[in-house]
Design a protein around this motif. Structure first.
Motif, PDB file in Angstrom:
ATOM      1  N   VAL A 119      22.113   9.593 -58.510  1.00  0.00           N
ATOM      2  CA  VAL A 119      22.147   9.132 -59.874  1.00  0.00           C
ATOM      3  C   VAL A 119      21.151   7.808 -59.916  1.00  0.00           C
ATOM      4  CG1 VAL A 119      23.530   8.060 -61.750  1.00  0.00           C
ATOM      5  CG2 VAL A 119      24.347  10.015 -60.465  1.00  0.00           C
ATOM      6  N   ILE A 120      20.122   7.790 -60.928  1.00  0.00           N
ATOM      7  CA  ILE A 120      19.443   6.504 -60.828  1.00  0.00           C
ATOM      8  C   ILE A 120      19.530   5.774 -62.160  1.00  0.00           C
ATOM      9  CG2 ILE A 120      16.965   5.684 -60.797  1.00  0.00           C
ATOM     10  CD1 ILE A 120      16.103   8.407 -59.353  1.00  0.00           C
ATOM     11  N   ALA A 121      19.937   4.781 -62.282  1.00  0.00           N
ATOM     12  CA  ALA A 121      20.095   3.749 -63.244  1.00  0.00           C
ATOM     13  C   ALA A 121      19.167   2.866 -63.392  1.00  0.00           C
ATOM     14  CB  ALA A 121      21.419   2.897 -63.129  1.00  0.00           C
ATOM     15  N   MET A 122      18.250   2.905 -64.805  1.00  0.00           N
ATOM     16  CA  MET A 122      17.145   1.923 -64.936  1.00  0.00           C
ATOM     17  C   MET A 122      17.557   1.160 -66.157  1.00  0.00           C
ATOM     18  SD  MET A 122      14.431   1.094 -64.006  1.00  0.00           S
ATOM     19  CE  MET A 122      14.289   2.443 -62.363  1.00  0.00           C
ATOM     20  N   PRO A 123      17.794  -0.091 -65.981  1.00  0.00           N
ATOM     21  CA  PRO A 123      18.025  -0.963 -67.320  1.00  0.00           C
ATOM     22  C   PRO A 123      16.633  -1.162 -68.048  1.00  0.00           C
ATOM     23  CG  PRO A 123      18.800  -1.873 -65.269  1.00  0.00           C
ATOM     24  CD  PRO A 123      17.946  -0.896 -64.824  1.00  0.00           C
ATOM     25  N   GLU A 124      17.020  -1.795 -69.236  1.00  0.00           N
ATOM     26  CA  GLU A 124      15.847  -2.070 -70.358  1.00  0.00           C
ATOM     27  C   GLU A 124      15.325  -3.308 -69.483  1.00  0.00           C
ATOM     28  OE1 GLU A 124      17.143  -3.985 -73.799  1.00  0.00           O
ATOM     29  OE2 GLU A 124      18.928  -4.702 -72.667  1.00  0.00           O
ATOM     30  N   LEU A 135      19.458   5.678 -73.646  1.00  0.00           N
ATOM     31  CA  LEU A 135      20.513   5.118 -74.444  1.00  0.00           C
ATOM     32  C   LEU A 135      19.853   3.757 -75.148  1.00  0.00           C
ATOM     33  CD1 LEU A 135      23.643   5.106 -72.084  1.00  0.00           C
ATOM     34  CD2 LEU A 135      22.850   6.722 -73.842  1.00  0.00           C
ATOM     35  N   VAL A 136      20.149   3.605 -76.346  1.00  0.00           N
ATOM     36  CA  VAL A 136      19.693   2.418 -76.998  1.00  0.00           C
ATOM     37  C   VAL A 136      20.671   1.272 -76.185  1.00  0.00           C
ATOM     38  CG1 VAL A 136      19.763   0.756 -79.238  1.00  0.00           C
ATOM     39  CG2 VAL A 136      18.862   3.279 -79.065  1.00  0.00           C
ATOM     40  N   ALA A 137      20.057   0.439 -75.590  1.00  0.00           N
ATOM     41  CA  ALA A 137      20.922  -0.466 -74.655  1.00  0.00           C
ATOM     42  C   ALA A 137      21.821  -1.329 -75.504  1.00  0.00           C
ATOM     43  CB  ALA A 137      19.804  -1.431 -73.876  1.00  0.00           C
ATOM     44  N   LYS A 138      21.414  -1.911 -76.739  1.00  0.00           N
ATOM     45  CA  LYS A 138      22.395  -2.736 -77.502  1.00  0.00           C
ATOM     46  C   LYS A 138      23.708  -1.834 -78.157  1.00  0.00           C
ATOM     47  CE  LYS A 138      22.090  -6.030 -81.353  1.00  0.00           C
ATOM     48  NZ  LYS A 138      21.330  -6.655 -82.432  1.00  0.00           N
ATOM     49  N   ARG A 139      23.243  -0.748 -78.531  1.00  0.00           N
ATOM     50  CA  ARG A 139      24.579  -0.068 -78.928  1.00  0.00           C
ATOM     51  C   ARG A 139      25.314   0.374 -77.928  1.00  0.00           C
ATOM     52  NH1 ARG A 139      27.720   3.246 -80.364  1.00  0.00           N
ATOM     53  NH2 ARG A 139      27.718   4.767 -81.843  1.00  0.00           N
ATOM     54  N   LEU A 189      15.675   0.214 -74.119  1.00  0.00           N
ATOM     55  CA  LEU A 189      16.249   1.548 -73.763  1.00  0.00           C
ATOM     56  C   LEU A 189      16.901   1.445 -72.153  1.00  0.00           C
ATOM     57  CD1 LEU A 189      13.770   3.940 -75.300  1.00  0.00           C
ATOM     58  CD2 LEU A 189      15.870   3.231 -76.328  1.00  0.00           C
ATOM     59  N   PHE A 190      18.072   2.024 -72.098  1.00  0.00           N
ATOM     60  CA  PHE A 190      18.687   2.086 -70.730  1.00  0.00           C
ATOM     61  C   PHE A 190      18.531   3.505 -70.305  1.00  0.00           C
ATOM     62  CE2 PHE A 190      22.428   3.021 -68.193  1.00  0.00           C
ATOM     63  CZ  PHE A 190      22.371   2.302 -67.156  1.00  0.00           C
ATOM     64  N   GLN A 191      18.215   3.821 -69.171  1.00  0.00           N
ATOM     65  CA  GLN A 191      18.258   5.343 -68.865  1.00  0.00           C
ATOM     66  C   GLN A 191      19.013   5.818 -67.585  1.00  0.00           C
ATOM     67  OE1 GLN A 191      13.849   5.731 -68.382  1.00  0.00           O
ATOM     68  NE2 GLN A 191      13.936   6.839 -70.225  1.00  0.00           N
ATOM     69  N   ILE A 192      19.804   6.952 -67.681  1.00  0.00           N
ATOM     70  CA  ILE A 192      20.342   7.293 -66.351  1.00  0.00           C
ATOM     71  C   ILE A 192      19.522   8.607 -66.021  1.00  0.00           C
ATOM     72  CG2 ILE A 192      22.605   8.392 -65.666  1.00  0.00           C
ATOM     73  CD1 ILE A 192      23.734   6.806 -68.180  1.00  0.00           C
TER      74      ILE A 192
END
Length: 294
Positions: free
Chosen positions: A74-79, A98-102, A47-50
């Motif tokens: 805005v904080i972006a947090m990758p999987e 968000l589902v990162a792969k999707r 999962l990727f989060q904003i």
């Protein structure tokens, strides 16, 4: 012995839960208030989060260090990155997951975006930056579309999020300081915007350069390098574009069109148009209307 960092879907939920969604949105309050305003260190495998921080403050943990943040960030947090958060009780904001792969396929083709998003980041929405308000509104709208769409987000979600991430990347570049090439791209974009607003007054190149804080020679050097044209040509092309629209889609006379575009002399306007469009205005109008009617 060091305890392993837990892996969650949404914070506190097993990874096997909520498999049907690819996009989820909730307020920061709704989850953090259940955990005494602290999201302990964890990570998401897929999962990727904003995080959109509208007001309040707190700290974000990533790369082994707590980093303070305030409102309008805005904080972006990758999987697959260990992270945690501490929030003030007055925090107002949202978490978009968000589902990162999707979503990763949507990032292809945008230079630097996918690479930048591989690392956690905190980006302020600077008051002086023209994109800050638009970014905040775009994130708000994306959140609404996800919530209203439930497990099947509306078709607007992907373009909204893509736009939000591109704007965040631009703001991140403005915050950390860009190279000369990036600054020149921003100058060209600002010049294009100003020409779009002022082309009817046919301002001299020097006035545009003065607004951008550089010399006319430097500005012409930038436009020639990036688009192969001097500033005067960009202004002329914008005037001719508007003239073409009026000739084809309005019943205005050629004299009226000339006056709308700042030409007091119709003959001079006709020469100007012919030089830049390859046809006199009357012939251009007749040709284009015949094509539309055919």
């Amino acid at each position: 012995m060091t305890r392993p960092v837990p892996i969650y879907s949404l914070y506190g939920e097993k990874p096997t839960e909520h498999t049907e969604f690819w996009a989820h949105a909730e307020t920061i309050y709704s989850r953090s208030s259940l955990h005494s305003w602290e999201i302990r260190p964890h990570r998401h495998e897929r999962l990727f989060q904003i995080l959109h921080i509208r007001s309040g403050h707190g700290e974000a943990l990533f790369d082994g260090r707590w980093r303070p943040f305030g409102p309008r960030m805005v904080i972006a947090m990758p999987e697959r990155h260990n992270h945690g958060f501490r929030f003030s009780r007055d925090v107002d904001g949202a978490v978009i997951t968000l589902v990162a792969k999707r979503f990763s396929a949507e990032l292809q083709g945008h230079a630097g975006l996918a690479e930048w998003l591989r690392q956690p980041s905190i980006t302020p929405m600077l008051d002086e930056h023209p994109d800050s308000r638009y970014l905040s509104e775009t994130l708000d709208r994306a959140e609404q579309e996800i919530v209203q769409g439930g497990a099947r987000p509306t078709p607007l979600v992907e373009p909204l999020l893509r736009t939000a991430l591109l704007l965040t990347l631009r703001l991140a570049g403005a915050e950390r300081g860009q190279g000369e090439a990036d600054r020149d791209q921003e100058r060209l974009a600002e010049l294009t915007r100003m020409i779009g607003e002022d082309f009817r007054t046919r301002l001299p190149v020097e006035q545009y350069a003065r607004r951008l804080g550089i010399s006319a020679t430097h500005l012409n050097r930038i436009t020639r390098a990036l688009v192969g044209k001097p500033v005067s040509r960009l202004i002329a092309e914008r005037i001719v574009l508007e003239a073409k629209r009026d000739l084809v889609f309005s019943a205005l006379s050629i004299q009226q069109i000339a006056l709308r575009l700042g030409f007091e002399d119709q003959a001079y306007f006709s020469r100007f148009f012919t030089q830049n469009a390859g046809l006199p205005p009357r012939q251009y109008r007749e040709r284009e209307k015949a094509l539309l009617e055919s």
